[in-house]
Design a protein around this motif. Structure first.
Motif, PDB file in Angstrom:
ATOM      1  N   GLY A  79       0.365  -0.648  -0.160  1.00 61.74           N
ATOM      2  CA  GLY A  79       0.039  -0.237   0.179  1.00 61.74           C
ATOM      3  C   GLY A  79       0.674   1.375   0.183  1.00 61.74           C
ATOM      4  N   ILE A  80       2.289   1.326  -0.606  1.00 62.16           N
ATOM      5  CA  ILE A  80       3.015   2.313  -0.776  1.00 62.16           C
ATOM      6  C   ILE A  80       3.391   2.641  -1.700  1.00 62.16           C
ATOM      7  CG2 ILE A  80       4.095   1.852   1.558  1.00 62.16           C
ATOM      8  CD1 ILE A  80       6.042   1.439   1.426  1.00 62.16           C
ATOM      9  N   ILE A  89       9.658   2.495  -2.123  1.00 62.34           N
ATOM     10  CA  ILE A  89      10.097   0.912  -1.777  1.00 62.34           C
ATOM     11  C   ILE A  89      11.466   1.503  -2.150  1.00 62.34           C
ATOM     12  CG2 ILE A  89      10.385  -1.548  -2.675  1.00 62.34           C
ATOM     13  CD1 ILE A  89       8.135  -0.517  -0.862  1.00 62.34           C
ATOM     14  N   ALA A  90      11.294   1.878  -3.227  1.00 66.53           N
ATOM     15  CA  ALA A  90      13.303   2.679  -3.685  1.00 66.53           C
ATOM     16  C   ALA A  90      13.488   3.688  -2.623  1.00 66.53           C
ATOM     17  CB  ALA A  90      13.567   3.264  -4.793  1.00 66.53           C
ATOM     18  N   ASP A 147       4.219  -3.325   9.540  1.00 70.86           N
ATOM     19  CA  ASP A 147       3.277  -4.698   9.707  1.00 70.86           C
ATOM     20  C   ASP A 147       2.638  -4.213   8.280  1.00 70.86           C
ATOM     21  OD1 ASP A 147       1.385  -6.354  11.512  1.00 70.86           O
ATOM     22  OD2 ASP A 147      -0.676  -3.939  10.191  1.00 70.86           O
ATOM     23  N   ALA A 148       2.478  -3.555   8.054  1.00 70.42           N
ATOM     24  CA  ALA A 148       2.251  -4.398   6.396  1.00 70.42           C
ATOM     25  C   ALA A 148       2.892  -5.464   5.498  1.00 70.42           C
ATOM     26  CB  ALA A 148       1.697  -3.081   5.736  1.00 70.42           C
ATOM     27  N   ILE A 149       4.751  -4.763   5.848  1.00 70.31           N
ATOM     28  CA  ILE A 149       5.887  -5.579   5.210  1.00 70.31           C
ATOM     29  C   ILE A 149       5.430  -6.694   5.547  1.00 70.31           C
ATOM     30  CG2 ILE A 149       8.351  -4.959   4.912  1.00 70.31           C
ATOM     31  CD1 ILE A 149       8.163  -2.384   4.623  1.00 70.31           C
ATOM     32  N   LEU A 190       5.193 -10.328   3.683  1.00 70.91           N
ATOM     33  CA  LEU A 190       6.495 -11.200   3.581  1.00 70.91           C
ATOM     34  C   LEU A 190       6.275 -12.258   3.997  1.00 70.91           C
ATOM     35  CD1 LEU A 190       9.433  -8.497   2.158  1.00 70.91           C
ATOM     36  CD2 LEU A 190       8.307  -9.959   0.984  1.00 70.91           C
ATOM     37  N   ASP A 191       5.287 -12.773   5.125  1.00 72.05           N
ATOM     38  CA  ASP A 191       5.428 -13.646   6.096  1.00 72.05           C
ATOM     39  C   ASP A 191       6.434 -13.608   6.535  1.00 72.05           C
ATOM     40  OD1 ASP A 191       4.018 -15.452   7.413  1.00 72.05           O
ATOM     41  OD2 ASP A 191       4.696 -16.907   5.939  1.00 72.05           O
TER      42      ASP A 191
END
Length: 82
Positions: A26-27, A32-33, A49-51, A55-56
């Motif tokens: 969601g970004i 990310i870069a 948290d989303a990362i 990626l579990d």
């Protein structure tokens, strides 16, 4: 002190492109870069948290700390302690 972001390893492990990963987290791909290149000054816990959900993984799978080469220097660069 340096915080290293190991997103490349995790993206390769999950066969995710930056674009796919950015959409899932969601970004933007640009943000990310910024993370991947070590230019980020902060990461929100909601983003972390989303990362980790995407990626579990655990935060330590994405972030690691590496000490400075010169541990005797102050933040202002003064190596004499004064």
């Amino acid at each position: 002190m340096a915080i290293i972001v190991d997103l490349d390893v995790q993206l390769a492990r999950h066969n995710l492109s930056v674009g796919e990963f950015a959409a899932a987290v969601g970004i933007t791909p640009a943000n990310i870069a910024v993370l991947k290149n070590g230019r980020a000054k902060a990461v929100r816990f909601t983003t972390l948290d989303a990362i980790c959900r995407t990626l579990d993984c655990q935060p330590g799978d994405v972030l690691r700390w590496v000490p400075d080469d010169d541990t005797n220097s102050d933040e202002d660069g003064d190596t004499n302690g004064g």
